[in-house]
Design a protein around this motif. Sequence first.
Motif, mmCIF file in Angstrom:
data_model
loop_
_atom_site.group_PDB
_atom_site.id
_atom_site.type_symbol
_atom_site.label_atom_id
_atom_site.label_comp_id
_atom_site.label_asym_id
_atom_site.label_seq_id
_atom_site.Cartn_x
_atom_site.Cartn_y
_atom_site.Cartn_z
ATOM 1 N N THR A 1 39.146 1.286 -41.218
ATOM 2 C CA THR A 1 40.152 1.563 -42.056
ATOM 3 C C THR A 1 41.372 0.921 -41.383
ATOM 4 O OG1 THR A 1 39.873 4.002 -42.059
ATOM 5 C CG2 THR A 1 39.154 2.802 -43.974
ATOM 6 N N GLY A 2 41.502 1.393 -40.188
ATOM 7 C CA GLY A 2 42.454 0.734 -39.346
ATOM 8 C C GLY A 2 42.306 0.179 -37.979
ATOM 9 N N GLY A 3 43.256 -0.700 -37.766
ATOM 10 C CA GLY A 3 43.233 -1.227 -36.414
ATOM 11 C C GLY A 3 43.755 -0.629 -35.030
ATOM 12 N N GLY A 4 42.469 -1.092 -34.403
ATOM 13 C CA GLY A 4 41.996 -0.621 -33.014
ATOM 14 C C GLY A 4 42.979 -1.582 -31.987
ATOM 15 N N SER A 5 42.861 -1.097 -30.814
ATOM 16 C CA SER A 5 43.712 -1.977 -29.714
ATOM 17 C C SER A 5 42.198 -1.576 -28.704
ATOM 18 C CB SER A 5 44.925 -1.631 -28.763
ATOM 19 O OG SER A 5 44.268 0.279 -28.955
ATOM 20 N N ILE A 6 42.505 -2.363 -27.627
ATOM 21 C CA ILE A 6 42.182 -2.382 -26.385
ATOM 22 C C ILE A 6 42.416 -3.320 -25.133
ATOM 23 C CG2 ILE A 6 40.123 -3.759 -24.838
ATOM 24 C CD1 ILE A 6 38.298 -4.460 -28.040
ATOM 25 N N GLU A 7 42.920 -1.948 -24.845
ATOM 26 C CA GLU A 7 44.298 -3.564 -23.218
ATOM 27 C C GLU A 7 43.455 -2.523 -21.972
ATOM 28 O OE1 GLU A 7 47.588 0.050 -24.230
ATOM 29 O OE2 GLU A 7 48.078 -0.281 -26.034
ATOM 30 N N LYS A 8 44.157 -3.031 -20.844
ATOM 31 C CA LYS A 8 43.795 -3.267 -19.257
ATOM 32 C C LYS A 8 43.316 -1.924 -19.238
ATOM 33 C CE LYS A 8 46.610 -6.679 -17.678
ATOM 34 N NZ LYS A 8 47.472 -7.483 -17.372
ATOM 35 N N GLY A 9 44.206 -0.570 -19.796
ATOM 36 C CA GLY A 9 43.772 0.885 -18.785
ATOM 37 C C GLY A 9 42.981 1.347 -19.730
ATOM 38 N N GLY A 10 42.434 1.312 -21.127
ATOM 39 C CA GLY A 10 41.911 1.684 -22.133
ATOM 40 C C GLY A 10 41.481 1.374 -23.411
ATOM 41 N N LYS A 11 41.176 1.843 -24.469
ATOM 42 C CA LYS A 11 40.649 1.587 -25.507
ATOM 43 C C LYS A 11 41.514 2.464 -26.649
ATOM 44 C CE LYS A 11 36.339 2.962 -25.434
ATOM 45 N NZ LYS A 11 36.547 3.942 -23.839
ATOM 46 N N LYS A 12 41.420 2.128 -28.324
ATOM 47 C CA LYS A 12 41.660 2.875 -29.595
ATOM 48 C C LYS A 12 41.147 2.496 -30.343
ATOM 49 C CE LYS A 12 44.987 4.080 -32.999
ATOM 50 N NZ LYS A 12 44.085 4.246 -33.755
ATOM 51 N N ILE A 13 39.921 2.936 -30.472
ATOM 52 C CA ILE A 13 38.927 2.843 -31.717
ATOM 53 C C ILE A 13 39.608 2.968 -33.270
ATOM 54 C CG2 ILE A 13 37.054 3.122 -32.834
ATOM 55 C CD1 ILE A 13 37.008 1.597 -30.272
ATOM 56 N N GLY A 14 39.592 1.438 -34.092
ATOM 57 C CA GLY A 14 40.482 2.554 -35.662
ATOM 58 C C GLY A 14 39.803 3.246 -36.346
ATOM 59 N N ASP A 15 40.314 4.095 -37.094
ATOM 60 C CA ASP A 15 40.057 4.516 -38.208
ATOM 61 C C ASP A 15 39.025 4.243 -38.710
ATOM 62 O OD1 ASP A 15 41.519 6.574 -37.406
ATOM 63 O OD2 ASP A 15 43.297 6.045 -38.600
ATOM 64 N N ARG A 16 37.799 5.023 -39.339
ATOM 65 C CA ARG A 16 37.225 4.701 -39.726
ATOM 66 C C ARG A 16 36.683 5.488 -40.999
ATOM 67 N NH1 ARG A 16 31.863 4.528 -35.907
ATOM 68 N NH2 ARG A 16 32.976 3.119 -34.818
ATOM 69 N N GLU A 17 35.980 5.525 -42.393
ATOM 70 C CA GLU A 17 35.315 6.023 -42.894
ATOM 71 C C GLU A 17 33.951 5.774 -43.592
ATOM 72 O OE1 GLU A 17 36.831 5.918 -47.974
ATOM 73 O OE2 GLU A 17 38.800 5.900 -46.552
ATOM 74 N N GLU A 18 33.669 6.678 -43.645
ATOM 75 C CA GLU A 18 32.357 7.254 -44.293
ATOM 76 C C GLU A 18 32.092 6.394 -45.785
ATOM 77 O OE1 GLU A 18 27.965 9.631 -43.383
ATOM 78 O OE2 GLU A 18 30.099 10.098 -42.886
ATOM 79 N N ILE A 19 30.517 5.596 -45.795
ATOM 80 C CA ILE A 19 30.631 5.182 -46.937
ATOM 81 C C ILE A 19 29.222 6.022 -47.483
ATOM 82 C CG2 ILE A 19 29.303 3.267 -48.916
ATOM 83 C CD1 ILE A 19 30.577 1.305 -46.264
ATOM 84 N N GLU A 20 29.428 7.086 -48.335
ATOM 85 C CA GLU A 20 28.414 7.632 -48.692
ATOM 86 C C GLU A 20 27.526 7.184 -49.611
ATOM 87 O OE1 GLU A 20 28.504 10.686 -48.729
ATOM 88 O OE2 GLU A 20 29.957 10.790 -47.376
ATOM 89 N N PRO A 21 26.224 7.366 -49.209
ATOM 90 C CA PRO A 21 24.677 6.524 -50.309
ATOM 91 C C PRO A 21 24.748 7.378 -51.805
ATOM 92 C CG PRO A 21 24.033 8.242 -48.685
ATOM 93 C CD PRO A 21 25.207 7.940 -48.898
ATOM 94 N N GLN A 22 24.289 6.113 -52.611
ATOM 95 C CA GLN A 22 24.281 6.310 -53.484
ATOM 96 C C GLN A 22 22.544 6.491 -54.472
ATOM 97 O OE1 GLN A 22 27.026 7.078 -55.799
ATOM 98 N NE2 GLN A 22 27.580 6.574 -53.586
ATOM 99 N N ASP A 23 21.701 7.690 -54.478
ATOM 100 C CA ASP A 23 20.545 8.051 -54.213
ATOM 101 C C ASP A 23 20.228 7.697 -53.087
ATOM 102 O OD1 ASP A 23 20.957 8.713 -57.158
ATOM 103 O OD2 ASP A 23 21.072 6.824 -57.831
ATOM 104 N N GLY A 24 20.450 7.484 -51.819
ATOM 105 C CA GLY A 24 19.927 7.526 -51.122
ATOM 106 C C GLY A 24 20.115 5.786 -50.514
#
Length: 160
Positions: A43-66
């Motif tokens: 749901t959000g942007g991340g970044s990859i830099e020489k000194g590290g990284k930031k993983i973008g925000d994410r949202e879990e999708i709920e299954p419907q009847d499995g």
Amino acid sequence: MASNRNHMFESGQFVAGHVEPIEDVQIQPNGVDLTLCCVFVQTGGGSIEKGGKKIGDREEIEPQDGHYILQPGGYIVRYFETVNIPEDHVGFIYPRSSLLRNSCMVNTAVWDSGYRGKGESFLQVYKEIDIERGARIAQIVFARAENTGLYAGGYQGENL
């Protein structure tokens, strides 16, 4: 289990000794099928830099009847199984052919020697698909590999 040094890839039985939990149906001639635990959308942007990284925000999708009814797009999938990549090996993940035949693809990075965790992959969906939670969607294979050390990165022990 001793490894035969006359081949590049290990047998499914060898791989099965490093994946848990596992059922017999998951053991293939050359690898082990991994099953779908959960699906996320970034749901959000991340970044990859020489000194590290930031993983973008994410949202879990709920299954419907499995089931996950996924529209075309990109998703992060997590596997149920804990994988332990043994020393002197490297892991590769490939999609199961039924996924490919339904216009979907699994992409992942190299799984280094010493990695342990419930890994994740990127699922590309090109046509709507219904995937049941727990369905076999990918296969992990191990290849022999020399290394200069064991994995000690930020994803060690992920999702455990």
